[in-house]
Design an enzyme around this catalytic site. Structure first.
Site, PDB file in Angstrom:
ATOM      1  N   ASP A   1      -2.938  19.498 -14.369  1.00  0.00           N
ATOM      2  CA  ASP A   1      -3.300  18.193 -14.934  1.00  0.00           C
ATOM      3  C   ASP A   1      -2.770  18.169 -16.367  1.00  0.00           C
ATOM      4  OD1 ASP A   1      -4.554  16.051 -16.238  1.00  0.00           O
ATOM      5  OD2 ASP A   1      -6.408  16.242 -15.083  1.00  0.00           O
TER       6      ASP A   1
ATOM      7  N   LYS B   1      -4.856   7.154 -19.617  1.00  0.00           N
ATOM      8  CA  LYS B   1      -5.039   7.665 -20.974  1.00  0.00           C
ATOM      9  C   LYS B   1      -3.781   7.420 -21.813  1.00  0.00           C
ATOM     10  CE  LYS B   1      -8.997   8.977 -19.308  1.00  0.00           C
ATOM     11  NZ  LYS B   1      -9.231  10.312 -18.741  1.00  0.00           N
TER      12      LYS B   1
ATOM     13  N   ARG C   1       0.842  -1.202   0.000  1.00  0.00           N
ATOM     14  CA  ARG C   1       0.000   0.000   0.000  1.00  0.00           C
ATOM     15  C   ARG C   1       0.880   1.257   0.000  1.00  0.00           C
ATOM     16  NH1 ARG C   1      -1.827   2.059   4.551  1.00  0.00           N
ATOM     17  NH2 ARG C   1      -2.432   0.089   5.499  1.00  0.00           N
TER      18      ARG C   1
ATOM     19  N   TYR D   1     -11.519  18.657 -15.964  1.00  0.00           N
ATOM     20  CA  TYR D   1     -12.078  17.317 -16.141  1.00  0.00           C
ATOM     21  C   TYR D   1     -13.308  17.142 -15.232  1.00  0.00           C
ATOM     22  CZ  TYR D   1     -12.361  12.245 -15.963  1.00  0.00           C
ATOM     23  OH  TYR D   1     -12.799  10.948 -16.008  1.00  0.00           O
TER      24      TYR D   1
HETATM   25  C1  LIG Z   1      -9.542  10.697 -17.492  1.00  0.00           C
HETATM   26  C2  LIG Z   1      -9.014  11.932 -16.926  1.00  0.00           C
HETATM   27  C3  LIG Z   1      -8.853  12.068 -15.541  1.00  0.00           C
HETATM   28  C4  LIG Z   1      -9.250  10.991 -14.565  1.00  0.00           C
HETATM   29  O1  LIG Z   1      -8.493   9.841 -14.715  1.00  0.00           O
HETATM   30  P1  LIG Z   1      -9.008   8.378 -14.248  1.00  0.00           P
HETATM   31  O2  LIG Z   1      -7.795   7.547 -14.444  1.00  0.00           O
HETATM   32  O3  LIG Z   1     -10.165   8.033 -15.135  1.00  0.00           O
HETATM   33  O4  LIG Z   1      -9.423   8.501 -12.829  1.00  0.00           O
HETATM   34  C5  LIG Z   1      -8.330  13.251 -15.066  1.00  0.00           C
HETATM   35  N1  LIG Z   1      -7.990  14.262 -15.884  1.00  0.00           N
HETATM   36  C6  LIG Z   1      -8.148  14.175 -17.221  1.00  0.00           C
HETATM   37  C7  LIG Z   1      -7.757  15.329 -18.078  1.00  0.00           C
HETATM   38  C8  LIG Z   1      -8.664  13.013 -17.784  1.00  0.00           C
HETATM   39  O5  LIG Z   1      -8.827  12.935 -19.114  1.00  0.00           O
END
Ligand SMILES: *Cc1c(COP(=O)(O)O)cnc(C)c1O
Length: 395
Positions: free
Chosen positions: A184, A209, A59, A112
């Site tokens: 982000d 992604k 963890r 997001y």
């Molecule tokens: C998909 C996404 C997230 C969240 O990611 P998860 O792995 O689905 O929790 C955050 N920011 C952006 C820009 C995203 O495209």
């Protein structure tokens, strides 16, 4: 050669993996062990108290996960990195560990969907003040920052209309009031944009992604200086949103081809965007690589490529979208992005499903908009596919 000097294509393959693995293995082994055993109690104590390197319990840290953290750390040019079960794990752990009752965060309206839910519902419930500004109104964002805040949370380019915010400019404003800047970087990836080098303090990725790149594993990553990353890591240790060895391995495997994929996706997305701009059935194309895009100049100054995600509005209404999308053959109609295969969907059913038509209009999201995440297929095939589907809807 020092790992930190490697160019990105080389770092994608080698960063974190230049040492020797068990029995001379040439790829990082998947270590599915919850606990790590010690014969020497003094050594165990030294590791447990952070005085020696090593692993205690998965963890907290795990050898496979550690390799992934090293890879993203080097690609983002950061001092430290940590990881999470998902991208939302990275975002929520970061915000909850940096903020608390009475603290204030300034962000933008186009974050997001999950981050937006945190800002609108969850953070205010803990007595955290949230101000969401018009995404591209830099004067408004600077004025809100100047009133005093603890965190400035940015995302660029944004979902789904690829708005661009100036990381350098807003980081300067944030640092004048002593705020931490979080970016982000999921849409850009470290191949196209390095927020830390532009002045940000922390950079977040949904590794689900582009980093993983194959739509088959989820993860989240955070990079920055030792002090800030440690603060978030200590919260995550207890919060428990830890990344497991299996998905970490899948993401590592995906990341070896990161530069190859991103270069291809950058080139294909630009070509498709230009093609669609000239198409009579298309109302508008949103892609920061287009000179006509309002964020093009900022994008050119802070990105080395414009990414694989674009969106376009059809002439007409949502009925056109319903007629058009099922005609496409080389896409998955699905909610994700950043995969080897092309993915498409309307914000109305994916990222912005919770909003009303009026709220979407306020964000500049037309009902006829389609988000299109370009895969690594041959671009001529993708263009031919778009053309045949567009021809079929022209009355
Ligand atoms: C998909 C996404 C997230 C969240 O990611 P998860 O792995 O689905 O929790 C955050 N920011 C952006 C820009 C995203 O495209």
């Amino acid at each position: 050669m020092s790992e930190s000097k490697l160019k990105k294509g080389t770092a994608s393959v080698w960063a974190g993996e230049t040492g020797r693995f068990l029995s001379g293995a040439t790829t990082a082994p998947i270590v599915n062990s919850v606990a790590f055993a010690y014969e020497d109690l003094d050594e165990w104590y030294a590791v447990a108290t952070g005085k020696s390197e090593g692993h205690i319990y998965s963890r907290n840290t795990n050898p496979t996960v550690h390799v992934l953290e090293e890879k993203i750390r080097l690609l983002e040019g950061a001092e430290a990195a940590t990881s999470f079960a998902t991208g939302m794990g990275a975002i929520s752990n970061t915000l909850f560990s940096l903020l608390g009752p009475g603290k204030r965060v300034v962000s933008i309206k186009d974050t997001y969907g999950g981050a937006s839910r945190l800002f609108l519902d969850f953070l205010p419930a803990y007595g955290i003040k949230v101000t969401l500004c018009e995404t591209t109104n830099h004067e408004e964002i600077e004025a809100e920052i100047a009133k005093g805040c603890d965190v400035v949370y940015l995302e660029t380019p944004t979902n789904p209309t690829l708005k661009v915010v100036d990381i350098t400019r807003l980081s300067l404003a944030a640092h004048q009031v002593g705020a931490v800047v979080v970016v982000d970087n999921t849409f850009a990836t470290p191949i196209n944009q390095n927020p830390l080098s532009l002045g940000a303090d922390l950079v977040i990725h949904s590794a689900t992604k582009f980093l993983c790149g194959h739509s088959d594993a989820m993860g989240g990553l955070l990079c920055g200086n030792v002090e800030l990353v440690k603060k978030v890591y200590q919260f995550r240790e207890i919060n428990g949103a830890s990344l497991q060895a299996d998905p970490a391995y899948m993401i590592l495997r995906g990341m070896k081809t990161l530069e190859l994929r991103i270069e291809r996706q950058n080139a294909s997305a630009l070509k498709i965007a230009k093609h669609l701009m000239a198409h009579p059935a298309i109302e508008n194309v949103f892609y920061p690589g287009l000179k006509s895009h309002p964020g093009h100049d900022i994008a050119r100054s802070q990105m080395s490529g414009f990414g694989g995600v674009m969106s376009f509005a059809l002439k007409g209404n949502y009925d056109m979208v319903k007629a058009f999308l099922p005609k496409l053959q080389l896409v998955h109609l699905a909610a994700s992005l950043g995969s080897v295969s092309t993915l498409a969907g309307p914000p109305r059913t994916t990222s912005h499903v919770e909003l009303t038509e009026e709220q979407r209009a306020l964000l500049g999201i037309p009902e006829s908009l389609i988000r299109y995440s370009v895969g690594i297929e041959n671009v001529e095939d993708l263009i031919a596919d778009l053309d045949q589907a567009l021809s079929s809807i022209i009355p």
